[in-house]
Design an enzyme around this catalytic site. Structure first.
Site, mmCIF file in Angstrom:
data_model
loop_
_atom_site.group_PDB
_atom_site.id
_atom_site.type_symbol
_atom_site.label_atom_id
_atom_site.label_comp_id
_atom_site.label_asym_id
_atom_site.label_seq_id
_atom_site.Cartn_x
_atom_site.Cartn_y
_atom_site.Cartn_z
ATOM 1 N N ASP A 1 0.870 -1.176 0.000
ATOM 2 C CA ASP A 1 0.000 0.000 0.000
ATOM 3 C C ASP A 1 0.913 1.233 0.000
ATOM 4 O O ASP A 1 2.114 1.163 0.267
ATOM 5 C CB ASP A 1 -0.970 -0.011 1.193
ATOM 6 C CG ASP A 1 -2.168 0.914 0.932
ATOM 7 O OD1 ASP A 1 -2.161 1.625 -0.100
ATOM 8 O OD2 ASP A 1 -3.112 0.928 1.741
HETATM 9 C C1 BGC Z 1 -5.087 3.223 0.270
HETATM 10 C C2 BGC Z 1 -5.350 2.136 -0.741
HETATM 11 C C3 BGC Z 1 -5.258 2.693 -2.128
HETATM 12 C C4 BGC Z 1 -3.909 3.336 -2.327
HETATM 13 C C5 BGC Z 1 -3.704 3.880 -3.723
HETATM 14 C C6 BGC Z 1 -3.841 4.009 -0.042
HETATM 15 O O1 BGC Z 1 -3.726 5.123 0.766
HETATM 16 O O2 BGC Z 1 -5.018 2.654 1.547
HETATM 17 O O3 BGC Z 1 -6.575 1.549 -0.510
HETATM 18 O O4 BGC Z 1 -5.491 1.680 -3.062
HETATM 19 O O5 BGC Z 1 -3.784 4.390 -1.404
HETATM 20 O O6 BGC Z 1 -4.480 4.971 -3.985
#
Ligand code: BGC
Length: 753
Positions: free
Chosen positions: A284
């Site tokens: 993530d």
């Molecule tokens: C979130 C994810 C997301 C990623 C990309 C993160 O902050 O937790 O769910 O897919 O950002 O945007």
């Protein structure tokens, strides 16, 4: 005849197997040759995912991305879409990089891309798995037409704390329902064949246990027993993988004291060895670099930990590109480890057909694929089926438009909130408001309007909402707004108060410590109630709210969630009874925040709750039950359930038991009901929940009509993880419940011999 059919079937299976294995050989040959020509730096480049900033979904923005692409240091990008933008980047790759490896383009396509469907928590409330799969299919078609290959969805994190803002993006609190939804979404996105250009690759997230953040604060610490993990929290991830998900995203939290992104037990022992996952694992957002804050060492140490744990792709941190060359040189990371990660990412690109067509999906006319009548109907169906009638006194709803009706509240004319968070590719300005839908669908009505209050309290307004997104501040003070609303209410026969949360009060980084209506909205509602007019409370929000006062004082309460682009018209049709509400909540609504965590499948304890004894599990200052239990949702008609009938009270390993219940529509209009089946294992080698959802069926019944709904219980459905983490059933006595919510006490007993 039978023999011929079997023979033909066997021949088909053999041919299909041969085709798959020859495709595999072809892919392997292609990738062997490609990887044979790649330098170590180019391989590491494939493990690097950067953000392009069309949308901002994290605390840091990648810099100099185009140059890094030209240098071969980027495997994929996200937060970018549109045919032109994607085409331009792939052109850069094809004309200015040595090996011309197309980029993987990802985005958070969570509940629609350009066309926004109800938020995931609302979709779950439909209990319509086929519908959810169809939504994922059309979402994939729309996203792929915009140049996207990869969505960061489904989000399958189980959650029992409505303070956590991201409950809006989940299916709620149940492992079984969550697993069914996870599988449907993966099937819808990928359709088992990524070479089909109208599919997109799914990414199951957030592995693992992200929904168990302490206190509902996003990104917070998680600590739980293996037993709870295996029995409750892990099944939806596993189900999504078994349904064929091609990628998985780690979570920000720790699991057993080690951040998920660097947790070898999680990413290798469990995911690859036990679950046999063959896709790739992406971090993530900056979760690799965040391991420094977790206290796992410096930049080099956390990079080494992440890749050796089984992480394939680094999102935004750029630690892999910075640190891996030296780590490989020093022998701390084996080159084969980098090779394996690179290969998994290249395999995904190959399966998507990117080496044949780097412009995959964008050759068609993106515009036409966005606005089809079929998609509009699907979206409307989803919004209609997701709306939950939480309370109705039986007189106030449905509305009668010969009456004078006041529509009051800051959400009556609000456009942006309908779409919810994670909707950045959509143009919210095109969304029809509830008021516009009302005026066009019920043109003869006598409707009045007052804003009544600001959407959020003045103290929060600048922090939470930005005016460019349609949350308009005006100068009138709270008292003036309420006075205007009360005047409008007094001149009407019934008041519809449309209240709730702004779109950015749920979703990522939107934990709340108090999940009641904001105090300014509550002040409005109390003033309206004091007029003595019957009131319908229409809620738009992304999480369960605490509504005890509202339940005690307001005649009817309708939960519409953040219902998407067709939300306005769907709400109007439900309010006026054109469509009978049929949604059922998939998260328990607590009476107050102190009850959290509160969920239907709790354990009995040694001192189960009792009204009659002081020394039982309870709070002394609130009723023990939730306000609305999991599975609850009313209708404008009534459904009656017969006692559960069993085909036999004894089940054997090879003889399942059938449970049947007759459901009758005993009201005056046709309606849909979700019949739910729960099981309780009365004695176990480990303690078992008081109820667990095992099956459900949505049925439609005309007024006066009845239907027998049968559910086959197999020994497999009785399995759970024991204290050795073995997946077993244990012989003994079980209860089977059937009803319209988890609170049902319609029960029969059987024995597994
Ligand atoms: C979130 C994810 C997301 C990623 C990309 C993160 O902050 O937790 O769910 O897919 O950002 O945007």
């Amino acid at each position: 005849m039978k023999k011929i059919v079997i023979f033909l079937l066997a021949a088909c299976i053999t041919t299909a197997c041969r085709e798959v294995s020859s495709q595999r050989t072809e892919m392997d040959g292609f990738l062997d040759s490609l990887m044979g020509r790649m330098t170590l730096e180019e391989k590491i480049g494939q493990l690097n995912l950067l953000t392009m900033g069309f949308d901002v979904t994290g605390p840091r923005i990648s810099k100099g991305v185009e140059q890094k692409i030209r240098d071969g240091h980027v495997g994929g990008v996200f937060n970018l879409w549109t045919p032109n933008a994607v085409r331009k980047l792939q052109d850069t790759v094809l004309t200015q990089t040595r090996l011309k490896i197309p980029l993987l383009i990802g985005y958070d396509v969570i509940h629609g891309h350009r066309t926004i469907f109800p938020i995931p928590l609302a979709q779950a409330a439909t209990w319509d798995i086929g519908l959810i799969e169809r939504i994922a299919t059309v979402v994939a078609d729309e996203a792929s037409a915009d140049g996207l290959h990869w969505t960061f969805s489904p989000m399958v994190d189980l959650v029992r704390d409505p303070r956590w803002g991201r409950v809006s993006d989940t299916a709620g609190e149940d492992s079984f329902l969550g697993s069914e939804i996870a599988k449907a979404m993966v099937r819808g996105y990928e359709q088992g064949d990524l070479s089909n250009e109208s599919t997109i690759m799914s990414c199951v997230k957030h592995f693992a246990l992200y929904g168990a953040a302490e206190g509902g604060r996003d990104y917070n610490t998680v600590d739980m027993s293996r037993l709870r993990m295996y029995n409750d929290y892990l099944p939806p991830y596993k189900a999504a993988i078994e349904a064929g998900a091609s990628s998985i995203m780690t979570s920000f939290n720790e699991v057993d004291g080690i951040p998920a992104t660097g947790n070898r037990w999680l990413l290798t022992d469990l995911l690859r060895e036990q679950w046999k996952f063959e896709g790739f694992v992406v971090a993530d957002y900056t979760s690799v670099s965040e391991m420094e804050n977790h206290g796992m060492g410096d930049k080099a140490a956390v990079t080494e930990r992440a890749i050796n744990a089984g992480l394939d792709m680094d999102m935004v941190s750029e630690y892999f590109t910075d640190e891996l060359p030296a780590l490989v040189k020093s022998g701390k990371v084996k080159e084969e480890t980098v090779n394996a990660a690179c290969r998994r990412i290249l395999e995904a690109k190959y399966k998507l057909g990117l080496f044949d067509n780097p412009y995959r999906g964008i050759t068609g006319d993106a515009g036409t694929r966005v606005s089809s009548a079929e998609k509009f109907e699907l979206n409307r169906e989803a919004a209609l089926k997701s709306i939950v009638l939480l309370k109705n006194d039986g007189r106030t709803l449905p509305l009668d438009d010969s009456k004078r009706i006041a529509f009051v509240g800051p959400l009556v004319k609000n456009r942006r909130t309908l779409l919810g968070s994670s909707a950045a590719a959509a143009d919210w300005r095109e969304t029809e408001t509830l008021w516009e839908a009302l005026c066009s669908r019920r043109s003869g009505g006598r409707f009045t309007y007052a804003q009544g209050c600001h959407l959020v309290e003045d103290s929060l307004i600048r922090r939470m909402t930005d005016q460019q997104n349609g949350n308009v501040l005006d100068d009138r003070c709270g008292a003036t707004l309420i006075r205007e609303a009360v005047e409008v209410a007094e001149r009407s026969d019934v008041v519809v108060a449309v209240l709730g949360e702004a779109y950015d009060m749920s979703g990522e980084a939107a934990g709340r410590s108090d999940i009641g209506l904001l105090s300014n909205q509550k002040a409005l509602l109390r003033a309206l109630e004091a007029t003595g007019k019957p009131i319908v409370l229409v809620l738009m929000n992304g999480r369960p709210l605490t509504l005890q006062w509202e339940d005690d004082h307001i005649e009817a309460i309708v939960e519409t969630w953040l219902p998407g682009a067709c939300g306005g018209s769907a709400i109007v049709d439900i309010l006026f009874g054109e469509v009978n509400p049929s949604g059922k909540i998939t998260m328990t609504f607590p009476r107050n925040v102190g009850q959290i965590p509160i969920y239907y499948n709790y354990k009995n304890t040694g001192r189960p709750y009792s009204d009659n004894s002081k020394f039982t599990v309870k709070h002394i200052d609130v009723e023990n039950s939730p306000l609305y239990p999991f599975g609850h949702g009313l209708s404008y008609t009534q459904f009656a359930y017969s006692p559960v009938r069993l085909s036999d009270t004894v089940m054997t390993v090879d003889r399942p038991v059938e449970a049947t219940v007759t459901v009758s529509n005993v009201g005056l209009r046709s309606g849909e009901e979700t019949v739910q089946f729960y099981i309780r294992d009365l004695v176990g080698s480990v303690t078992r929940p008081v109820k667990e959802l095992k099956g459900f069926r949505r049925i439609k019944l005309e007024a006066g009509e009845s239907e027998d709904v049968t559910f086959t219980v197999t020994p497999d459905m009785l399995k759970f993880y024991n204290s050795d983490l073995e997946w077993v059933f244990e012989r003994g006595d079980f209860l089977l419940f059937a009803g319209g919510s988890s609170a049902t006490d319609n029960v029969a007993r059987f024995t597994l011999e």
